[in-house]
Design an enzyme around this catalytic site. Structure first.
Site, PDB file in Angstrom:
ATOM      1  N   SER A  90       8.546 -54.039 -60.103  1.00 45.61           N
ATOM      2  CA  SER A  90       7.562 -53.336 -60.922  1.00 45.61           C
ATOM      3  C   SER A  90       6.823 -52.353 -60.037  1.00 45.61           C
ATOM      4  O   SER A  90       6.744 -52.547 -58.808  1.00 45.61           O
ATOM      5  CB  SER A  90       6.552 -54.322 -61.501  1.00 45.61           C
ATOM      6  N   TYR A 143       0.452 -61.151 -60.775  1.00 47.23           N
ATOM      7  CA  TYR A 143       1.660 -60.373 -61.094  1.00 47.23           C
ATOM      8  C   TYR A 143       2.005 -59.445 -59.930  1.00 47.23           C
ATOM      9  O   TYR A 143       3.155 -59.377 -59.491  1.00 47.23           O
ATOM     10  CB  TYR A 143       1.417 -59.586 -62.386  1.00 47.23           C
TER      11      TYR A 143
HETATM   12  N1  LIG Z   1       7.743 -53.490 -69.763  1.00 40.26           N
HETATM   13  C1  LIG Z   1       7.109 -52.986 -68.730  1.00 40.26           C
HETATM   14  O1  LIG Z   1       6.246 -52.120 -68.861  1.00 40.26           O
HETATM   15  C2  LIG Z   1       7.449 -53.484 -67.337  1.00 40.26           C
HETATM   16  C3  LIG Z   1       6.969 -52.742 -66.253  1.00 40.26           C
HETATM   17  C4  LIG Z   1       7.286 -53.145 -64.975  1.00 40.26           C
HETATM   18  C5  LIG Z   1       8.095 -54.231 -64.770  1.00 40.26           C
HETATM   19  N2  LIG Z   1       8.560 -54.959 -65.847  1.00 40.26           N
HETATM   20  C6  LIG Z   1       9.431 -56.104 -65.553  1.00 40.26           C
HETATM   21  O2  LIG Z   1      10.638 -55.939 -66.275  1.00 40.26           O
HETATM   22  C7  LIG Z   1      11.240 -57.204 -66.532  1.00 40.26           C
HETATM   23  C8  LIG Z   1      11.634 -57.294 -68.000  1.00 40.26           C
HETATM   24  O3  LIG Z   1      10.460 -57.263 -68.763  1.00 40.26           O
HETATM   25  P1  LIG Z   1      10.371 -56.750 -70.264  1.00 40.26           P
HETATM   26  O4  LIG Z   1       9.301 -55.725 -70.260  1.00 40.26           O
HETATM   27  O5  LIG Z   1      11.714 -56.435 -70.787  1.00 40.26           O
HETATM   28  O6  LIG Z   1       9.760 -58.081 -70.923  1.00 40.26           O
HETATM   29  P2  LIG Z   1       9.937 -58.797 -72.341  1.00 40.26           P
HETATM   30  O7  LIG Z   1      10.315 -57.830 -73.388  1.00 40.26           O
HETATM   31  O8  LIG Z   1       8.672 -59.584 -72.516  1.00 40.26           O
HETATM   32  O9  LIG Z   1      11.151 -59.796 -72.048  1.00 40.26           O
HETATM   33  C9  LIG Z   1      10.998 -60.837 -71.128  1.00 40.26           C
HETATM   34  C10 LIG Z   1      12.238 -61.704 -71.150  1.00 40.26           C
HETATM   35  O10 LIG Z   1      12.060 -62.796 -70.213  1.00 40.26           O
HETATM   36  C11 LIG Z   1      12.473 -63.998 -70.865  1.00 40.26           C
HETATM   37  N3  LIG Z   1      11.802 -65.165 -70.318  1.00 40.26           N
HETATM   38  C12 LIG Z   1      10.467 -65.406 -70.268  1.00 40.26           C
HETATM   39  N4  LIG Z   1      10.230 -66.624 -69.742  1.00 40.26           N
HETATM   40  C13 LIG Z   1      11.455 -67.169 -69.474  1.00 40.26           C
HETATM   41  C14 LIG Z   1      11.884 -68.411 -68.953  1.00 40.26           C
HETATM   42  N5  LIG Z   1      10.994 -69.345 -68.552  1.00 40.26           N
HETATM   43  N6  LIG Z   1      13.212 -68.657 -68.830  1.00 40.26           N
HETATM   44  C15 LIG Z   1      14.113 -67.710 -69.219  1.00 40.26           C
HETATM   45  N7  LIG Z   1      13.769 -66.517 -69.706  1.00 40.26           N
HETATM   46  C16 LIG Z   1      12.450 -66.250 -69.840  1.00 40.26           C
HETATM   47  C17 LIG Z   1      12.103 -63.765 -72.328  1.00 40.26           C
HETATM   48  O11 LIG Z   1      12.893 -64.576 -73.182  1.00 40.26           O
HETATM   49  P3  LIG Z   1      12.475 -65.966 -73.855  1.00 40.26           P
HETATM   50  O12 LIG Z   1      11.027 -65.875 -74.224  1.00 40.26           O
HETATM   51  O13 LIG Z   1      13.407 -66.067 -74.997  1.00 40.26           O
HETATM   52  O14 LIG Z   1      12.726 -66.999 -72.785  1.00 40.26           O
HETATM   53  C18 LIG Z   1      12.508 -62.319 -72.510  1.00 40.26           C
HETATM   54  O15 LIG Z   1      13.888 -62.234 -72.776  1.00 40.26           O
HETATM   55  C19 LIG Z   1      10.205 -58.241 -66.089  1.00 40.26           C
HETATM   56  O16 LIG Z   1      10.557 -58.737 -64.813  1.00 40.26           O
HETATM   57  C20 LIG Z   1       8.918 -57.448 -66.009  1.00 40.26           C
HETATM   58  O17 LIG Z   1       7.998 -58.002 -65.092  1.00 40.26           O
HETATM   59  C21 LIG Z   1       8.246 -54.603 -67.116  1.00 40.26           C
END
Ligand SMILES: NC(=O)c1ccc[n+]([C@@H]2O[C@H](COP(=O)([O-])OP(=O)(O)OC[C@H]3O[C@@H](n4cnc5c(N)ncnc54)[C@H](OP(=O)(O)O)[C@@H]3O)[C@@H](O)[C@H]2O)c1
Length: 248
Positions: free
Chosen positions: A132, A145
Site C-alpha cells: 500500500s 495498517y
Molecule cells: N482499496 C484500496 O484503496 C487499497 C489501497 C492500498 C492497498 N490496498 C490493499 O489491497 C489489498 C486488497 O484490498 P481490496 O481493497 O481489494 O479489499 P476488499 O475489497 O475489502 O477485499 C479484501 C479481501 O480480503 C479477504 N479477506 C479478509 N479477511 C480474510 C481472511 N481472514 N481470510 C481470507 N481472506 C480474507 C476478503 O474476503 P472474505 O471477507 O470473503 O474473507 C476480500 O476478498 C489489501 O491488501 C489492501 O490492504 C487497498
C-alpha cells in the site's frame, strides 16, 4: 517467462475488490487459478463465472491455510487479502491490532513459507505482494495498517535476496486509493455511504486497472523483475508537512 510459461496461480482475498479482478484476469490468461477467501458464496459465483478453483478458508487460521495449499504447485502467488481499520494506535482495540497483524502480515509470511520452496525447486515462480502507499509514506491515522504494509515492503525486498539466482520474481505492488470494498469494512459503512464518501467525484483506479498493471508485470520476460510498482490516481499525491503551531 510469460503467462504462457506459468500454469497455476493462487490469489488470496479473491471474493472482493482487487482479488476478484486478479482471478478474472489470470483465468482469462489461461492459468489454473486457486481463489482463497472466507465467503464461500462469492467464491462459488466467481468459480462458475471464471473456472477458478474456490477455497473457502480463513487464511489467518494457519492449520486451515496449510490444508488448503497442501500439495499445490503454484507458479504465481498473489498475496492480496488485507484489511484496514480506522484510527491510530491510541484508539485501536486489541482485536484491531491482532486482526491486522494476522491477516496483513502473519498470513502472508505463512503462505510464502509454504509455497516459495516449490517455486525455487521448479525454478519458476512469481510472488506479487499487495502492499500500500501506507507502507511507503506516513499520513494521518491507520497506524497499525501502516506498520503492516511497511513490513510487506521490507519482506518483498528481503525475498528478492532469498530467491536470488533462481528464476523466481518478487514484486511489491503499492496502490493508493482504489475503489473496492475495503473502505466499507474499515469504517463500518454501508456500500452506498462508502461510495459517496470515498469514491464519488474522485477519479481513482478500479480493480481492473490493478489487474492490468499486475498482468503487465507478470508477462515480462523472466530475466526482468519489476520489484516495486506504485499505482495512484493522478489526483492523489503523498507527502506533505505536518507541523502544529503551539503559540498564538
Ligand atoms: N482499496 C484500496 O484503496 C487499497 C489501497 C492500498 C492497498 N490496498 C490493499 O489491497 C489489498 C486488497 O484490498 P481490496 O481493497 O481489494 O479489499 P476488499 O475489497 O475489502 O477485499 C479484501 C479481501 O480480503 C479477504 N479477506 C479478509 N479477511 C480474510 C481472511 N481472514 N481470510 C481470507 N481472506 C480474507 C476478503 O474476503 P472474505 O471477507 O470473503 O474473507 C476480500 O476478498 C489489501 O491488501 C489492501 O490492504 C487497498
Amino acid at each position: 517467462m510469460s503467462f504462457s510459461d506459468y500454469r497455476t496461480a493462487l490469489v488470496t482475498g479473491a471474493s472482493a475488490g482487487m482479488g476478484t479482478a486478479l482471478v478474472e484476469r489470470l483465468c482469462a490468461e489461461g492459468l489454473t487459478v486457486h481463489a482463497l477467501a472466507r465467503r464461500a458464496d462469492r467464491l462459488d459465483e466467481l468459480a462458475a463465472r471464471t473456472g477458478c478453483i474456490p477455497h473457502a478458508v480463513d487464511i489467518t487460521d494457519t492449520e486451515a491455510l496449510k490444508a488448503a495449499v497442501e500439495g499445490l504447485e503454484i507458479d504465481v502467488l498473489i498475496n492480496n487479502a488485507g484489511v484496514g481499520r480506522a484510527g491510530n494506535i491510541t484508539t485501536m482495540d486489541e482485536f484491531g491490532v491482532d486482526e491486522l497483524i494476522d491477516l496483513n502480515l502473519r498470513a502472508v509470511l505463512h503462505i510464502t513459507r509454504l509455497l516459495l520452496p516449490g517455486m525455487l525447486e521448479r525454478d519458476r515462480g512469481h510472488i506479487v505482494n499487495i502492499g500500500s502507499m501506507a507502507g511507503q509514506y506516513n499520513f494521518g491515522g491507520n497506524t497499525v495498517y501502516h506498520a503492516t504494509k511497511a513490513a510487506i515492503r521490507m519482506l518483498s525486498q528481503q525475498l528478492r535476496i532469498d530467491v536470488n539466482g533462481k528464476r523466481v520474481r518478487i514484486t511489491e505492488f503499492s496502490p493508493g486509493r482504489v475503489e473496492t470494498e475495503i473502505f466499507d469494512r474499515n469504517h463500518g459503512m454501508s456500500k452506498d455511504e462508502a461510495r459517496q464518501h470515498w469514491y464519488e467525484g474522485y477519479e481513482i483506479p478500479g480493480p481492473a486497472d490493478v489487474a492490468d498493471a499486475i498482468a503487465y508485470v507478470i508477462n515480462l520476460p523472466s530475466h526482468i523483475t519489476i520489484g516495486h510498482m506504485e499505482m495512484m490516481s493522478t489526483f492523489q499525491a503523498p507527502g506533505g508537512l505536518s507541523i502544529v503551531k503551539t503559540a498564538k
